[in-house]
Design an enzyme around this catalytic site. Structure first.
Site, PDB file in Angstrom:
ATOM      1  N   SER A 679       0.795  -1.227   0.000  1.00  0.00           N
ATOM      2  CA  SER A 679       0.000   0.000   0.000  1.00  0.00           C
ATOM      3  C   SER A 679       0.829   1.280   0.000  1.00  0.00           C
ATOM      4  O   SER A 679       0.296   2.362  -0.080  1.00  0.00           O
ATOM      5  CB  SER A 679      -0.978  -0.015   1.176  1.00  0.00           C
ATOM      6  N   LYS A 722      -6.077   4.008   8.785  1.00  0.00           N
ATOM      7  CA  LYS A 722      -5.165   4.942   8.116  1.00  0.00           C
ATOM      8  C   LYS A 722      -5.730   6.357   8.149  1.00  0.00           C
ATOM      9  O   LYS A 722      -5.023   7.326   8.428  1.00  0.00           O
ATOM     10  CB  LYS A 722      -4.937   4.496   6.678  1.00  0.00           C
TER      11      LYS A 722
END
Ligand code: ADP
Length: 772
Positions: A679, A722
């Site tokens: 990611s 996140k």
């Protein structure tokens, strides 16, 4: 030169399993027609017949090739026809004969042959050999219980060497081939030697046999002795009155077994073991093993069950009483309980709470137990590597115990507790067996009604237990287990949520636990936020709770010295006096826009985190260096990012020469923490592109997304954590993959209000946002 006597037209009797020697008198039973005809022929002439062994005793109708060519001329002493047609004869061996030719006779074997003379001069050598053979034979007969001792006398009187050979050979037990070999030896000295060797090895074997017999006898005597001594011990105990104690113990066991409500087979097993105990001397080590075993059987809740309360409103009240927020998990739990109420005996899936540590997984399970009125027990499976930890050790193993499942059931005192299996994703496997296979048996509603613990040996019914499991991450849960679970994810809390949890739950709880009153300790504004930011780094609230406990502990000391009246105020200024200097300085967002530095959003087991990525270029040969403890996947995604940038260098205003003349170094700081996953792809691409094109990256934008070679942006996991991390450090704009748009509903509203979320599909869109 020996004078050889020719013998003509003599009949032959083939023998299956005996070699006859001269001087030997043997009874023979003869059934084969051909042999009977040979005997009849002999009876009608001079009663002489040749006895010859067959090479293979299994052959029923031997041909002349199947018969040894050396035999013994014998005389029939007696001939008796039996009613069934067979014949019994008594025969005496006379002298050796070598068969020279078979006559043409279909009725029986008839041969011409010559006599073999074996006489020899009696030299001292031969004399010595004879004596040693006689001695050995004597010993042989002594050891061999099948031979009568009288034969020793008849042998020791023999003077002629050849007769000695024949008589001893006739008596010793040897294989047919070996006997035949001796018969065929025309050198008597050799024959004596051969006999001596045979005897020696036979004596050795017999000696060993004797020794073994002796050992067995010894052992038997020992057990008899033990038996005798224990009987004596019993008598002594009786005299001393100890027997009474024993009887009382046995009686107590009887009563306890009777009142333990065991299933029939368990009851039988218990009584059987008790019988064994009764028979055993009380000091025997084995009796302690049986006592322990019986204690275990007695103490298990074979039949005891608590009655379920299944009031959904009450359950909701309890869940809310114990937890702040967690709307979605609470909703799912209530649904689960509702179904349970409707379907009494549900063999349904098992709840599995998945999330970082300290988010309330254990405490949710505890609340479920409370709301249903069940007992609560838990075991942690973290680090469990051995199947025996779950299933127990067999009783033969010294210090054996049941496995952890049964131990917990004993603690629960009921057969239907809420049973929490913590950290099911942290089991590992090694040579001692796969614990996840054992877990499967525990959790499978089809088979767990007869759970077999190695120690107990009898089955325990786990079907009434309500299992709840927890895990930190889904992929690490063994797949067969995952299939049986209903997964409820608990992602972690925002700062605001943590503050609320601390104010409403953790702090009041800690005050009570430390015996403090509300007025003893005042946490002023912002203190909780400071603790969260600088003393903890976690998605849950475990460390937050611990830090609050530390403050309470220190205050408790003050309060005690002040007679319980003292009031302590904790504020921003004196906080370090309680907790020490700041433990964490959270990664702050970058202060200004810089070249080669991009802000990424990362996911770790303790929640979301922002992570800077730096790229520097220096003169060199186009080498790519990666540092910061990056895993394989992350390294590959850095390579991919670089290749993509190279492929569209022109569009980014990057001179193609750079790739040959400069080395590129990408570093992800905080190198001690291992990082992996795809990611960070777009973050690294931005960092590299910025360094090569010398364009600064916007500092207020954080990003996450996987990159492909063609510059597509693929979706990632852990979006909520996140975004929460970005929000925590005050970032105002994020870039996320368009395909993650479905996850946005999980993000708290107040967070979304503060943030601009860019959904992108390609790197071009990303570049357009980050490069002003
Ligand atoms: P986990 O099992 O997920 O590691 P725990 O259940 O042990 O976490 O939670 C740690 C502590 O935090 C417990 O004291 C628990 O009561 C508290 N806690 C966690 N989440 C909440 C919440 N939403 N509301 C109130 N207390 C919470």
């Amino acid at each position: 030169m020996k004078q050889l006597e020719q013998i003509k037209g003599i009949p032959v009797l083939p023998l299956r399993d005996i070699v006859v020697f001269p001087y030997m008198v043997v009874p023979l039973f003869v059934g084969r027609d051909k042999s009977i005809r040979a005997l009849e022929y002999a009876m009608n002439s001079d009663k002489k017949i040749v006895l010859c062994a067959q090479k293979n005793s299994k052959i029923d109708q031997p041909e002349k090739e199947d018969i040894y060519s050396i035999g013994v001329v014998s005389e029939i002493l007696q001939f008796l026809k039996m009613p069934d047609g067979s014949v019994k004869v008594l025969i005496e061996g006379l002298s050796r004969i070598r068969i020279l030719e078979y006559l043409n006779n279909n009725n029986f074997f008839q041969v011409n042959g010559e006599e073999i003379k074996t006489g020899i001069e009696k030299t001292t050598d031969v004399e010595a050999l004879m004596r040693s053979c006689i001695d050995q034979f004597e010993e042989y007969v002594k050891l061999n219980r099948k031979l009568p001792s009288e034969i020793v006398n008849s042998v020791s009187n023999i003077e002629e060497p050849d007769k000695l050979v024949d008589v001893i050979s006739a008596h010793i037990i040897l294989k047919i081939e070996d006997k035949q070999k001796i018969l065929e030896m025309d050198n008597v000295k050799n024959a004596l030697q051969a006999i001596s060797t045979f005897l020696e090895s036979e004596i050795e074997i017999l000696n060993i046999e004797k020794k073994i017999r002796g050992q067995i006898k010894n052992r038997m005597e020992k057990t008899q002795r033990e038996y005798y001594l224990t009987e004596q011990l019993k008598a002594i105990q009786k005299e001393l009155g100890q027997e009474d104690e024993r009887l009382i113990e046995i009686e107590e066991f009887h009563e306890k077994i009777a009142s333990a409500n065991m299933p029939k087979d368990v009851n039988e097993k218990a009584l059987k073991e008790l019988k064994r105990l009764e028979k055993m001397p009380p000091m025997a080590a084995e009796s302690t093993v049986i006592r322990n075993y019986l204690d275990w059987l007695i103490s298990l809740p074979w039949a005891h069950e608590t009655k379920d309360k299944l009031d959904i409103n009450e359950a909701e009240k309890i869940l809310n009483e114990d937890h702040y927020g967690l709307e979605k998990p609470k909703e799912r739990i209530l649904e689960f309980l509702a179904v349970r109420k409707l379907v009494e005996k549900m063999k349904g899936p098992i709840l599995c709470f998945v999330g970082p540590p300290g988010v309330g997984k254990t405490s949710l399970a505890r609340s479920i137990a409370r709301s249903m009125g069940r007992e609560f027990v838990r075991i942690s499976l973290g680090g469990v590597r051995d199947e025996a930890e779950i299933r127990g050790h067999r009783r033969t193993y010294i210090g054996a115990m049941p496995g952890r499942i049964i131990q917990c059931i004993k603690r629960a005192k009921s057969k239907n507790p809420v049973f929490l299996l913590d950290e099911i994703d942290k089991m590992s496997m090694d040579f001692r067996g796969d614990p996840s296979a054992a877990m499967l048996e525990v959790l499978d509603p089809e088979i767990n009604s007869a759970f077999n613990d190695h120690y107990l040996e009898v089955d325990f019914d786990l079907s009434k237990v309500m299992f709840v499991t927890t895990a930190n991450v889904i992929p690490a849960i063994p797949i067969p287990l995952r299939d049986r679970m209903e997964i409820i994810e608990i992602p972690g809390y925002t700062e605001e949520e943590k503050i609320k949890i601390a104010e409403k739950f953790l702090f009041p709880k800690q005050l009570v636990m430390h015996g403090l009153k509300e007025e003893n300790l005042i946490l002023e504004n912002n203190v909780i936020k400071l603790i969260i930011r600088h003393y903890t780094r976690e998605a849950g609230v475990r460390n937050l709770e611990r830090e609050l406990a530390t403050i309470c502990r220190k205050v408790a000391k003050d309060v005690v010295s002040g007679n319980g009246k003292k009031q302590v105020k904790v504020n921003e200024k004196n906080l370090d006096g309680f907790l020490g200097p700041f433990k964490f300085l959270h990664m702050e967002k970058e202060k200004k826009d810089e070249v080669g530095v991009s802000t990424g959003l990362a996911w770790t087991e303790v929640g979301g985190e922002i992570l800077a990525t730096e790229t520097a270029i220096m003169k060199g040969k186009g080498k790519l260096t990666l540092t910061g403890k990056l895993g394989d996947v992350m390294q590959e995604s850095a390579q991919t990012a670089l290749s993509y940038i190279r492929s569209c260098a022109k569009k980014l205003n990057i001179n193609d020469e750079v790739f040959q003349k400069y080395d590129i170094h990408v570093h992800v700081p905080e190198g001690a923490i291992p990082k992996d996953g795809p990611s960070a792809g777009i973050t690294m691409a931005v960092s590299i592109a910025s360094a090569l094109s010398e364009k600064p990256v916007r500092k207020d934008v954080a990003m996450t997304g996987e990159i492909t070679l063609r510059g597509k942006v693929l979706p990632i996991g852990g979006l909520k954590e996140k975004i929460l991390a970005a929000h925590r450090v005050g970032i105002k704009e994020v870039i996320i993959p368009k395909q993650n748009s479905k996850d946005i509903i999980d993000i708290p509203k107040n967070v979304l209000e503060d943030l601009k979320v860019n959904l992108v599909e390609s790197m071009e869109e990303v570049f357009a946002i980050v490069f002003k």
